[in-house]
Design an enzyme around this catalytic site. Structure first.
Site, PDB file in Angstrom:
ATOM      1  N   GLU A  37       1.336  -1.306  -0.203  1.00 34.56           N
ATOM      2  CA  GLU A  37       0.191  -0.524   0.065  1.00 34.56           C
ATOM      3  C   GLU A  37       1.120   0.984   0.068  1.00 34.56           C
ATOM      4  OE1 GLU A  37      -3.539  -0.108   1.782  1.00 34.56           O
ATOM      5  OE2 GLU A  37      -2.529   0.825   3.675  1.00 34.56           O
ATOM      6  N   VAL A  42       7.357 -10.044  -9.719  1.00 32.58           N
ATOM      7  CA  VAL A  42       6.354 -10.362 -10.777  1.00 32.58           C
ATOM      8  C   VAL A  42       5.414  -8.946 -10.242  1.00 32.58           C
ATOM      9  CG1 VAL A  42       4.752 -11.091 -12.277  1.00 32.58           C
ATOM     10  CG2 VAL A  42       6.454 -11.889 -11.322  1.00 32.58           C
ATOM     11  N   VAL A  43       5.359  -7.681 -10.698  1.00 32.85           N
ATOM     12  CA  VAL A  43       4.329  -6.160 -10.548  1.00 32.85           C
ATOM     13  C   VAL A  43       3.298  -7.027 -11.565  1.00 32.85           C
ATOM     14  CG1 VAL A  43       3.707  -5.019  -9.851  1.00 32.85           C
ATOM     15  CG2 VAL A  43       6.448  -5.685  -9.514  1.00 32.85           C
ATOM     16  N   PRO A  44       2.042  -6.707 -11.745  1.00 36.06           N
ATOM     17  CA  PRO A  44       1.326  -6.447 -12.674  1.00 36.06           C
ATOM     18  C   PRO A  44       1.302  -5.108 -12.780  1.00 36.06           C
ATOM     19  CG  PRO A  44      -0.011  -7.192 -11.191  1.00 36.06           C
ATOM     20  CD  PRO A  44       1.260  -7.102  -9.944  1.00 36.06           C
ATOM     21  N   THR A  45       0.469  -5.012 -14.267  1.00 33.52           N
ATOM     22  CA  THR A  45       0.106  -3.516 -14.328  1.00 33.52           C
ATOM     23  C   THR A  45      -0.939  -2.638 -13.525  1.00 33.52           C
ATOM     24  OG1 THR A  45      -0.905  -4.000 -16.310  1.00 33.52           O
ATOM     25  CG2 THR A  45       1.223  -3.424 -16.908  1.00 33.52           C
ATOM     26  N   SER A  46      -1.436  -3.543 -13.028  1.00 30.94           N
ATOM     27  CA  SER A  46      -3.013  -2.575 -12.560  1.00 30.94           C
ATOM     28  C   SER A  46      -3.451  -4.311 -11.774  1.00 30.94           C
ATOM     29  CB  SER A  46      -4.390  -2.335 -12.968  1.00 30.94           C
ATOM     30  OG  SER A  46      -4.723  -3.847 -13.963  1.00 30.94           O
ATOM     31  N   GLY A  72      12.950  -7.654  -8.984  1.00 30.76           N
ATOM     32  CA  GLY A  72      12.816  -9.588  -9.599  1.00 30.76           C
ATOM     33  C   GLY A  72      10.941  -9.609  -9.585  1.00 30.76           C
ATOM     34  N   HIS A  96      -6.706   3.757   5.954  1.00 26.46           N
ATOM     35  CA  HIS A  96      -5.382   2.769   7.108  1.00 26.46           C
ATOM     36  C   HIS A  96      -4.607   4.290   7.202  1.00 26.46           C
ATOM     37  CE1 HIS A  96      -6.421  -1.052   4.503  1.00 26.46           C
ATOM     38  NE2 HIS A  96      -6.670  -0.597   5.327  1.00 26.46           N
TER      39      HIS A  96
END
Lengths: 608, 423
Positions: free
Chosen positions: A231, A298-302, A296, A273
């Site tokens: 977050e 794995v990060v999505p686009t949304s 390194g 929060h």
């Protein structure tokens, strides 16, 4: 923080501040997982001890309740998790006390709004002593098929749906407790499910961090991949970035940091929060996602693509043969709670109590259907309230005033009568108000104060049967019954009871009919011819006049009147009235600091 | 609910009062607050130094760089201060991309000085960081390499030795004074639950520490411990955050309840509106609309959580619906009534309030060509979703309902497709 497993199928917790639902949900989860021992060993409820009854499957079990953390820990030395449901005001102190117990290893703090400085003390203590703090402001966490904290993962239906009753291969950690449940569902949909899920809470300084748990998951062999939901705000994600860069984590990490929308806000923004606050560029969701990607992960686009990213990562592990297929088990069915089944209309159950005079369920209490605000706004009197609660109707003012007159006349009759005497003796023995009061009340009966009902019964019977006073009185004499309501120890023909006169005068002025009182006076005239002190006494006057009230008001059927006399309503007037005096006597004795009463020997005839 | 900035006036008031209590140091500072409501005659009666000294005046609005922006006036008499304030009260300024009117000023004695010291304390996860420099003032950022820093772990207590590295290079005659001052300020910081404090600069007047400029941030979750110590304290909104009447209505609703109700209009002409349960999920819905490329169509950010009562949800939903349906332009709009899978909130119960509001606003919804998308899970969600479905049929408003079988943010895509489709 400790590395590796923190829970197992044998983990037991102590639950601070009793809450029925979360504990029951933990026990239901245990049953679902086929645990043999309940996961809650004991409950701590400051100031109370004993047991709480809860269900473990179909069976009821009694969980011990302790009044202090120390007592609970020494009674349950194998319980090493402390689940703290204290309020934000007291959560820090109780958590610190728990951390200091040698048997406690993990403390989960549910409360939101614990001051930062207090949490920091907990963090420092836990670090030095190798303990784990989850939260504050968290729903907790779950190890699938083994142990769950409080409300984590919601309803049983959801737990079954997300297959949390048996372990999968995914380690998950998030800040948000609400979103953790959402992700359990998502992860179950596209992988073999959760191995362990932790919500660290939304505070600025959570007790343990995202990276703490990711590193821990890395050390758990059953965890094959790790999912992280971060977050905006704070820099915790960067310690994860560091760990990834230093190749401390050997398992695939799929991560998403929420809060990309912060840039749409013109000024600084504080989200739900405490920790979710737009700060410098480094703390933005975009920067953190970028850094994680570069390190390194794995990060999505949304967020919308998060599920696919998790799915693809899992499928790749399957292809590489790194996932051992999970053995599916059929969880046992949890019996439904009666209250829930009733609510959903599936079953019905008889009630055990019926009440018709008052109802406290709505916005305000009602007496016989009349709301409290009406009672106050319309200036109802105590007599009106008595008529609502005793007779279930609003009687005309002359009637309720008569009731009040009766109460005022009977409120007290000096210290020497048996009720007051008992009360005085009891108060002087150092007993409390209620004991002193009831000790006086218990003397009320056939010989003291309890003649109103009998007077009403006999006068009514004689009058309604058309007996002459002569037939009535002599008939009673034959049966060996003294006429109730007639006769006085002190009063006589020439020294009438003032109270009787006042009642009669009021009735003459206000009652539409006084036929029963007239009859009672005729009886009195006859008895006076036999002895000078056989006057109509206050019981007789109230008894006969109440008959006139009931029949003359036109608000009661004949059957109702019979019932009122039969049940013994009228003695209720005396009990209520005299309570006023008895309470007064109790206070009087206490105020006067009177010592224990002892009756003098001289006043007792000792004989054989 | 979290860290909150306070005005310079309050920072100085708290420091002065509690430095005396905790460290026996009596600061010679004086400050007065000036707003639209200030009567200068009354203020002078209370603060007599105002008429006897030369003064400094500056906005007290939680933003910095006031000197560089020409918003500070020095060496004025009271009349000139009044004149300065009059010319600027209510006037909009732009600071760091935020535009808002100035409403509050701080007035203090003008203190000519040479030496400018820098001090800051920041609360970190494992302790506090204290920074000090003898080259403070507006050039501090340029001189950041001269700032000395010590980290005090939470479990260690503050001693003179801790401060020693900060002040080691100071001349002997001021070192003790400043060391004690730093130690005292730290005690105040801890005792009052500050999370951040900065003096840039402070100076010495007659050899005694004298803060000229100060910023502070308190942890407002500690309010329950500090009611007395903080006294009457205001937590102003961040600069640039001007609440519209609807936003301030929700803000006041939020302050009265134990639940959380948040509402921010991002673009009143936007065509995608949200009303989302949960602190985490609400952010993600707003993110997703943006990440899918339609940030410009996002009308608002809205969050409800913490089990609000039905009536609170009703009042809240009314406001959201009024904004979402305002000024119909013939084009389609979408409303996302979203949420994750609740842990313990009764979904059917919270939906009751929303359903009542939707029913009330039927004609407005139709006029705005609103398409409603619902997604939620959790306790009793089947009942809640069934009620929503029935409502769609009853009102004749297009309404799609999804449960936990669907992805949480799938309705964002549906909403975008809907408003972008022809007709």
């Amino acid at each position: 923080m400790a590395t590796g497993q923190i829970f197992s199928r044998n983990t037991q917790a102590l639950f601070y501040n009793y809450k029925q639902l979360p504990i029951q949900r933990m026990l239901d989860f245990d049953f679902l997982c086929g645990r043999e021992t309940p996961s809650v060993a004991g409950i701590i409820n400051p100031g109370s001890e004993g047991f709480q009854k809860l269900f473990f499957g179909q069976e009821e079990i009694a969980i011990p309740v302790h009044s202090s953390i120390e007592a609970a820990c020494s009674a349950h030395p194998t319980a090493d998790v402390f689940i703290n449901f204290a309020s934000f005001r007291s959560a820090a102190a109780s958590s610190m006390a728990a951390l200091k117990q040698p048997t406690i290893r993990v403390v989960a703090i549910i409360a939101e709004g614990v001051p930062e400085s207090d949490t920091k003390l907990l963090i420092a203590y836990a670090r030095t002593n190798n303990k784990v703090v989850l939260g504050p402001a968290t729903v907790g966490g779950i190890q699938a098929g083994a142990f769950k904290i409080g409300d984590t993962a919601g309803t049983i239906d959801n737990i079954i749906h997300c297959k949390l009753y048996r372990p999968g291969s995914v380690g998950f950690v998030s800040k948000s407790g609400g979103m953790s449940n959402e992700l359990y569902n998502t992860i179950a949909r596209v992988t073999d499910g959760i191995y362990e899920g932790i919500a660290i809470g939304g505070d600025v300084f959570p007790g343990s961090t995202l990276s703490d748990h990711v590193i821990r998951f890395n050390n758990i062999p059953q965890v094959k991949m790790i999912v992280v939901l971060g977050e905006l705000g704070g820099r915790d994600e960067y310690s994860l970035v560091e760990a990834l860069k230093e190749v401390k984590i050997h398992k695939p990490v799929v991560a998403w940091v929420s809060g990309t929308c912060a840039r749409l806000f013109k000024s600084e923004v504080q989200f739900g929060h405490a920790g979710a606050k737009s700060g410098g560029e480094l703390e933005s969701a975009q920067a953190k996602n970028q850094a994680l990607l570069e390190a390194g992960a794995v990060v999505p686009t949304s967020y919308e693509a998060f599920e696919t990213a998790i799915k693809e990562t899992f499928e790749k592990l399957v292809e590489e043969g790194k996932i051992t297929p999970v053995s599916e088990v059929e969880p046992p069915e949890i019996p439904e709670d009666l209250s829930f089944a009733i609510k959903s209309g599936k079953v019905r159950a008889p009630t055990h109590i019926i009440s018709t005079i008052s109802d406290d369920r709505g916005d305000e209490p009602c007496y016989a259907g009349v709301p409290m605000s009406t009672i106050i706004e319309r200036g109802f009197s105590v007599g009106d309230v008595i008529s609502l609660l005793w007779f279930k109707r609003s009687l005309p003012r002359y009637c309720t005033q008569f009731i009040e007159i009766c109460i005022m006349l009977c409120a007290d009759h000096g210290p020497c009568v048996s009720g007051a005497h008992n009360t005085i003796v009891t108060a002087r023995a150092g007993k409390d108000l209620v004991s002193s009061l009831v000790s006086g009340l218990l003397t009320i009966g056939p010989r003291f104060g309890g003649a109103i009902d009998d007077a009403a019964r006999y006068f009514k019977d004689a009058h309604d049967r058309g007996l002459t006073p002569y037939e009535f009185v002599e008939g009673m004499k034959k049966q060996g019954i003294r006429v109730p309501g007639i006769g006085h120890r002190i009063k006589s023909r020439d020294n009438r009871d003032k109270r009787v006169q006042l009642l009669q005068q009021y009735a003459h002025n206000h009652f539409p009919s006084v036929k029963y009182m007239d009859y009672a006076v005729q009886v009195e005239n006859y008895t006076l011819s036999k002895a000078n002190n056989l006057v109509l006494n206050v019981d007789g006057a109230i008894g006969s006049l109440f008959l006139d009230l009931l029949s003359g008001s036109g608000m009661f059927t004949k059957q109702e009147i019979d019932e009122i006399v039969e049940i013994g309503y009228l003695n209720g007037l005396f009990v209520l009235a005299r309570s006023i005096g008895l309470i007064g006597h109790t206070f009087d004795q206490k105020r006067l600091k009177q010592p224990l009463y002892r009756h003098p020997w001289e006043d007792v005839l000792y004989t054989k | 609910m979290a860290r909150k900035k306070i005005r310079e006036y309050d920072s100085k008031r708290l420091l002065k009062e509690h430095l005396k209590r905790l460290a026996g140091i009596e600061l010679q500072i004086c400050s007065a607050q000036v707003t639209e409501a200030t009567d200068f005659t009354e203020l002078t009666d209370k603060e007599s130094w105002l008429s006897s000294s030369k003064l400094v005046v500056k906005p007290d609005m939680l933003f910095g760089k006031r000197g560089k922006s020409g918003l500070v006036a020095l060496n004025l008499d009271l009349a000139a201060v009044a004149q300065f304030v009059k010319g600027r009260l209510g006037v909009e300024v732009e600071m760091g991309g935020c535009k808002a009117p100035i409403t509050t000023f701080i007035v203090e004695p003008f203190v000519p000085h040479e030496q400018e010291y820098y001090l800051s304390i920041v609360s970190d996860r494992l302790g506090c960081t204290l920074s000090f420099s003898e080259c403070g003032g507006i050039e501090i950022e340029e001189n950041w390499d001269k700032v000395k820093t010590v980290f005090l772990p939470t479990e260690k207590s503050m001693t003179y030795e801790v401060c020693a590295p900060l002040i080691a290079t100071l001349p002997l005659e001021v070192r003790g004074k400043i060391g004690n001052f730093i130690k005292g300020v730290f005690d105040v910081f801890q005792d009052l639950d500050f999370s951040f404090l900065e003096m840039n600069p402070f100076t010495l007047v007659n050899g005694e520490p004298y803060p000229l400029d100060m910023r502070g941030e308190l942890d407002d979750t500690a309010a329950f411990k500090n009611f007395k110590k903080w006294g009457s304290l205001e937590f102003p909104l961040p600069f640039g955050r001007v609440l519209s009447p609807t936003e301030s209505f929700i803000h006041s609703l939020d302050e009265k309840t134990s639940a959380s109700l948040k509402f921010t209009v991002l673009n009143s002409k936007g065509r995608i509106w949200t009303m989302v349960a949960g602190g985490g999920a609400s952010v993600i819905y707003a993110d997703t609309v943006g990440d899918l490329g339609y940030a410009s169509e996002l009308g608002n950010y809205a969050e409800y959580s913490g089990a609000p009562k039905e009536d609170e949800v009703l009042q809240y939903a009314r406001v959201v619906l009024d904004c979402a349906t305002a000024d119909p332009d013939g084009r389609k709009r979408a409303l996302l009534i979203g949420g994750g899978i609740a842990n313990f909130t009764d979904v059917a119960a919270t939906f009751n309030g929303i359903i009542r509001a939707l029913r009330e606003k039927e004609s407005k919804l139709k006029a705005a060509r609103m398409h409603i998308y619902v997604r939620r899970g959790g306790p009793n969600y089947q009942t809640g979703l069934a009620k929503m479905r029935a409502l769609g049929d009853e009102l004749g408003v297009p309404l799609e309902v999804y449960g936990p079988e669907a992805t949480m943010t799938g309705i964002c895509k549906s909403a975008i497709d809907c408003i972008m489709s022809a007709a």
